[in-house]
Design an enzyme around this catalytic site. Structure first.
Site, PDB file in Angstrom:
ATOM      1  N   ASP A  81       0.847  -1.188   0.000  1.00  0.00           N
ATOM      2  CA  ASP A  81       0.000   0.000   0.000  1.00  0.00           C
ATOM      3  C   ASP A  81       0.885   1.241   0.000  1.00  0.00           C
ATOM      4  OD1 ASP A  81       0.805  -0.691   2.650  1.00  0.00           O
ATOM      5  OD2 ASP A  81      -0.699   0.656   3.475  1.00  0.00           O
ATOM      6  N   GLU A 146      -0.330  -1.146   5.832  1.00  0.00           N
ATOM      7  CA  GLU A 146       0.806  -0.747   6.663  1.00  0.00           C
ATOM      8  C   GLU A 146       0.868   0.762   6.851  1.00  0.00           C
ATOM      9  OE1 GLU A 146       4.913   0.512   7.716  1.00  0.00           O
ATOM     10  OE2 GLU A 146       3.722   1.032   5.943  1.00  0.00           O
TER      11      GLU A 146
END
Length: 415
Positions: A81, A146
């Site tokens: 991400d 994350e």
């Protein structure tokens, strides 16, 4: 194994173009936290293309690619991400279309940290091509969320997927160095309560904002006196947000709360950091509430996996077998001594080692100063070097270092 180092590096160089194209494909897919589905599917196709033995996507949306069937379980992790692009005017090129020259690839996620995924997958191809499988199972992880909540993905992988590696290589950017730890962090809320009244007669009420004022002053002073560690550096504290509630702009505020970004150095626990704030005279005088924020945002799969916003410090020593393993591999591949350092920011290691005690070590393409910045870029030569490192680590570990590792937890992975 030593005879293979040169061959591994040559193959990594051979696959530079493939890694570059794959990285650019990932960059072209917007993949902010909780919106990673399309980039996960693109990674799945690449893993299958290069010959991974098994590829799975877990209920949270993390992708796990497996190489080998041996008893020593080793994991490598890249969060796939990204943060958003911020103000587009600050970019000199389209952050998703990206850019490329002979040395550099630009785009959101280039350093932080889809480059690590590109290098890991082509390390897998090299392992297969050179027959470097041994008594190990290598799990290549593309983790989600994350940037929103570091380590949450690995709480899920360890607790729910039941994968317990003997150690984990974190492929966050390391500026060409080997990283062996970083400070932890906490997201803390301090709230004061008051009583509203008309602003024309403030003496009738109890202003929650005024109660917060001395707390802010004492928090600033607390920051100056936090613990120092020779390697990880100083613990820090900063007030990052201020909020209030009030019936109107013509009224006394009946609520006020602040957010604190607390960075924890070695020896500082979450309980200790909360107690420091609760013990401030101004906090006690105001009867302020001190608590941890929680994270409950759904993954792109819809799964909600709540956690407290406490991300523990972690650190391994220079003579730890995993640290020695990477240093020796670096020297054998590149004929130079590596530099050891630490991350300034936080990684998934806060869960893997910080919560669960599984050793972590960091080596990844890209530079820390590119993270979250406009005109983000990474370097092709670093993609190549990282792929070579990842390809030699598993067999080197099994042949030389596995027997030196302390026993951590029973391995719960079934393959």
């Amino acid at each position: 194994m030593k005879d293979n180092f040169q061959r591994v590096f040559e193959l990594a160089q051979k696959y530079e173009t493939d890694m570059t194209q794959f990285l650019r494909d990932m960059i072209a897919i917007p993949s902010e936290s909780c919106g990673e589905q399309q980039v996960i599917q693109r990674i799945k196709r690449e893993m299958k293309k290069v010959g991974f033995d098994k590829v799975e996507i877990d209920p949270m949306g993390n992708i796990l690619g497996y190489l080998g069937h041996g008893r020593h379980v080793i994991a490598m992790d890249a969060h796939i991400d990204t943060v958003g692009i911020g103000n587009p005017a600050n970019w000199g090129f389209d952050p998703y279309q990206g850019c490329e020259d002979q040395a550099v690839i630009g785009g959101r996620g280039a350093s932080d940290q889809e480059g690590g995924m590109a290098s890991m997958i082509y390390a897998g191809k090299i392992i297969k091509e050179l027959g470097l499988e041994d008594d190990y199972t290598l799990v290549i992880v593309g983790s989600v969320q994350e940037e929103d909540c570091d380590g949450l993905c690995w709480q899920y992988i360890l607790q729910e997927d039941k994968i317990k590696p003997e150690f984990v290589v974190l492929t966050e950017p390391t500026d060409g160095k080997i990283y062996r730890g970083h400070r932890g962090r906490m997201e803390i809320k301090v709230a004061t309560k008051g009583v509203s009244c008309h602003g024309s007669a403030p003496e009738r009420g109890d202003n929650a904002i005024y109660k917060m004022a001395p707390i802010l002053t004492e928090l600033r002073a607390l920051h100056e006196n936090l613990t120092e560690h020779t390697f990880l550096g100083k613990g820090t504290l900063t007030v990052s947000e201020v909020f209030f509630t009030s019936p109107s702009r013509c009224a006394v505020a009946d609520g006020c709360w602040i957010s604190i970004d607390r960075r924890l150095t070695a020896g500082e626990t979450g309980e200790f950091a909360i107690k420091q704030i609760k013990n401030l005279p101004s906090v006690q005088a105001a009867k302020a509430e001190v608590s941890l924020y929680t994270y409950e945002r759904p993954a792109y799969t819809g799964l909600v996996y709540p956690t407290e916003c406490y991300f523990p410090t972690w650190l391994i020593e220079e003579d730890h077998p995993v640290c020695t393993l990477l240093m020796k591999a670096y020297e054998a591949l590149f004929h130079a001594a590596p530099e050891l350092d630490k991350w300034t920011f936080s990684t998934n290691g806060v869960s893997i080692m910080g919560r669960y005690g599984i050793p972590c070590i960091g080596f990844g393409p890209g530079h820390e100063n590119q993270a979250h910045a406009p005109n983000e870029k990474t370097w092709k030569a670093e993609l190549v070097r990282a792929a070579a490192m990842y390809a030699v680590i598993p067999q080197s570990y099994v042949s030389e270092y596995a027997k030196k590792m302390p026993k951590i937890t029973e391995n719960l992975m079934e393959f």
